[in-house]
Design a protein around this motif. Sequence first.
Motif, PDB file in Angstrom:
ATOM      1  N   ALA A 170       0.909  -1.152  -0.069  1.00 25.24           N
ATOM      2  CA  ALA A 170       0.166   0.053  -0.128  1.00 25.24           C
ATOM      3  C   ALA A 170       0.835   1.269  -0.085  1.00 25.24           C
ATOM      4  CB  ALA A 170      -0.785   0.101   1.296  1.00 25.24           C
ATOM      5  N   ASN A 171       2.054   1.315   0.952  1.00 24.58           N
ATOM      6  CA  ASN A 171       2.899   2.178   0.740  1.00 24.58           C
ATOM      7  C   ASN A 171       3.486   2.470  -0.691  1.00 24.58           C
ATOM      8  OD1 ASN A 171       2.495   3.541   3.546  1.00 24.58           O
ATOM      9  ND2 ASN A 171       3.658   1.625   4.219  1.00 24.58           N
ATOM     10  N   GLN A 172       3.877   1.603  -1.122  1.00 22.12           N
ATOM     11  CA  GLN A 172       4.481   1.431  -2.604  1.00 22.12           C
ATOM     12  C   GLN A 172       3.535   2.126  -3.749  1.00 22.12           C
ATOM     13  OE1 GLN A 172       5.650  -2.551  -3.319  1.00 22.12           O
ATOM     14  NE2 GLN A 172       7.400  -2.281  -2.098  1.00 22.12           N
ATOM     15  N   ASN A 173       1.877   1.629  -3.542  1.00 20.72           N
ATOM     16  CA  ASN A 173       1.113   2.449  -4.200  1.00 20.72           C
ATOM     17  C   ASN A 173       1.004   3.803  -4.060  1.00 20.72           C
ATOM     18  OD1 ASN A 173       0.515  -0.002  -5.480  1.00 20.72           O
ATOM     19  ND2 ASN A 173      -0.950  -0.795  -3.924  1.00 20.72           N
ATOM     20  N   VAL A 174       1.000   4.113  -2.709  1.00 24.33           N
ATOM     21  CA  VAL A 174       1.042   5.665  -2.400  1.00 24.33           C
ATOM     22  C   VAL A 174       2.169   6.392  -3.214  1.00 24.33           C
ATOM     23  CG1 VAL A 174       1.119   7.221  -0.586  1.00 24.33           C
ATOM     24  CG2 VAL A 174      -0.256   5.372  -0.216  1.00 24.33           C
ATOM     25  N   ALA A 182      -5.669   9.700  -2.220  1.00 27.50           N
ATOM     26  CA  ALA A 182      -6.327   9.831  -0.868  1.00 27.50           C
ATOM     27  C   ALA A 182      -7.055   8.689  -0.578  1.00 27.50           C
ATOM     28  CB  ALA A 182      -7.497  10.954  -0.766  1.00 27.50           C
ATOM     29  N   ARG A 183      -7.453   7.804  -1.585  1.00 24.25           N
ATOM     30  CA  ARG A 183      -8.332   6.544  -1.118  1.00 24.25           C
ATOM     31  C   ARG A 183      -7.344   5.886  -0.910  1.00 24.25           C
ATOM     32  NH1 ARG A 183     -10.907   2.975  -6.016  1.00 24.25           N
ATOM     33  NH2 ARG A 183     -11.475   1.078  -5.015  1.00 24.25           N
ATOM     34  N   THR A 184      -6.001   5.510  -1.518  1.00 22.83           N
ATOM     35  CA  THR A 184      -5.060   4.392  -1.283  1.00 22.83           C
ATOM     36  C   THR A 184      -4.521   4.757   0.053  1.00 22.83           C
ATOM     37  OG1 THR A 184      -4.438   4.315  -3.421  1.00 22.83           O
ATOM     38  CG2 THR A 184      -2.869   3.545  -1.997  1.00 22.83           C
ATOM     39  N   ARG A 185      -4.377   6.038   0.420  1.00 19.72           N
ATOM     40  CA  ARG A 185      -3.800   6.542   2.037  1.00 19.72           C
ATOM     41  C   ARG A 185      -4.874   5.927   2.911  1.00 19.72           C
ATOM     42  NH1 ARG A 185      -1.416  12.724   0.472  1.00 19.72           N
ATOM     43  NH2 ARG A 185       0.702  11.821   0.024  1.00 19.72           N
ATOM     44  N   ALA A 186      -6.282   6.006   2.594  1.00 19.87           N
ATOM     45  CA  ALA A 186      -7.068   5.870   3.614  1.00 19.87           C
ATOM     46  C   ALA A 186      -7.077   4.376   4.176  1.00 19.87           C
ATOM     47  CB  ALA A 186      -8.521   6.123   2.930  1.00 19.87           C
ATOM     48  N   ALA A 187      -6.485   3.403   3.104  1.00 18.60           N
ATOM     49  CA  ALA A 187      -6.491   1.943   3.737  1.00 18.60           C
ATOM     50  C   ALA A 187      -5.472   1.788   4.785  1.00 18.60           C
ATOM     51  CB  ALA A 187      -6.159   1.093   2.529  1.00 18.60           C
ATOM     52  N   LEU A 188      -4.356   2.820   4.581  1.00 18.18           N
ATOM     53  CA  LEU A 188      -3.396   2.363   5.849  1.00 18.18           C
ATOM     54  C   LEU A 188      -3.803   2.272   7.115  1.00 18.18           C
ATOM     55  CD1 LEU A 188      -0.648   4.819   4.165  1.00 18.18           C
ATOM     56  CD2 LEU A 188      -0.976   2.506   3.795  1.00 18.18           C
TER      57      LEU A 188
END
Length: 466
Positions: free
Chosen positions: A185-189, A221-227
């Motif tokens: 997820a961090n890589q995707n961010v 923002a959507r990807t960060r929200a999963a963290l």
Amino acid sequence: MTRSSMLAAFLLLSGCAVGPDYQVPETPAPAHFQAPHDGGAFADVEQQFWQGFDDPLLSELLNLTLADNLDLQVALARYERSAALLYGARREQWPSLTASAAGAEQHLSAVEQLGGPERVERYQAGLNASWELDLFGRLRRASESQAAELQATGADLAALQVVLAGQVANTYFNMRGLQQRLQVANQNVTLQEETLAIVTARADAGRATEFDKVRARAQLARTRAALPELEAALRADMHRLAVLTGQPPVALLERLVPLKPLPGSVPVIPVDSPGDVLRRRPDIIAAERRLAAATARIGIATADLYPRFTLSGLLGSVAAEPGDLFQGASESRQVALGVDWTFLDYGKVRARIDARDAEGQAALASYQQAVLAALEETENRLVRYQQLQTRVSRLASASEDARQAAALARTRYERGFIGYFEVLDAEQELTEIRDAEVRSRTDQVKAMVDVYRALAGAPAPAVPKT
């Protein structure tokens, strides 16, 4: 009847135990499991499956759990209680010996004196022995029942060890999987931050719309929200591992926080025949032993149809002065044979026998159900493990393709060949496939652990034999 014939009759009766003699029921099982699996024999009943992962921290956690888990302490206490009850049941078959002593002083009324002394003292001491002659096996059946209960409790302890070993391993691998998902997820961010920078630069240069910029920002923002959700689940697994090892929830945080990958490969799973698996599983052993205990209890109830003989004896002394005890005529002896026959209350005795019969039928059904459930569980877990292997392989290929597609989409977008919609679609697909790949790899490792649990591939507890 001569003494020798009486002794022969006693010995003959003492070998008799009423009620059904227990026989282990046959457990029809298929010759092999239908689910595909790697061949090979299950080499060691006490095989520690986690050693195949070559992870010292996992091995340490599992050893701590098997030594200090509080649920195991409860199960061990239950086992020790059953052992004490068995010792008591066996002692019932032997004579009991007690000692007693008493002293009394009584002042008599005028009516009671009858010309004798006004004050009377009485002292007595002696040994009392009592022995129930187990002619019809009531006490032997009670000992059989308690011995079977002890063995069932020991099997419960072993079953709990299997369950806890599986829980620790599954929680540990789930935690490592969450770490990998968080890393992905961090890589995707990072990837989407770079994409947003490209879109912003193109918008500032008039080569992209504000709409593209807003959509890129929303995707980020959507990807960060999963963290946060992943971080919360990760911390919960760390807490769970600490409690399973008998420690406070935060005790292992420092050791578990460092990132560690999932196993690159899982150990080969050796699978025995269904019959061998059933004979090894502690939950099946526990159900079979409880059936044996229930069968023995039928004999205990049936023994009430027959008389119960108790031989008792007293060797003592009764005297008016303490110093006269065990002197001359103060000696007192008694031998008695008591008979207790509850058969006259036939209705109540018959009801108890019928109740024990019903308990035996219920125990048999429970045993048969445990066998079927064990076969079902093993088949299901073998199928799931096999299918997850296929899924992981396909997702790995899809992930690589999605990565290349996202890179090509961004390059083509930078050169103005495609719109941002294609970039957004490619990056969303990459994000989902990467996460699905990690989740499937995690599930694959956990499925392997579940197969070993179904095969009872965890160490049995060191409990004394009865």
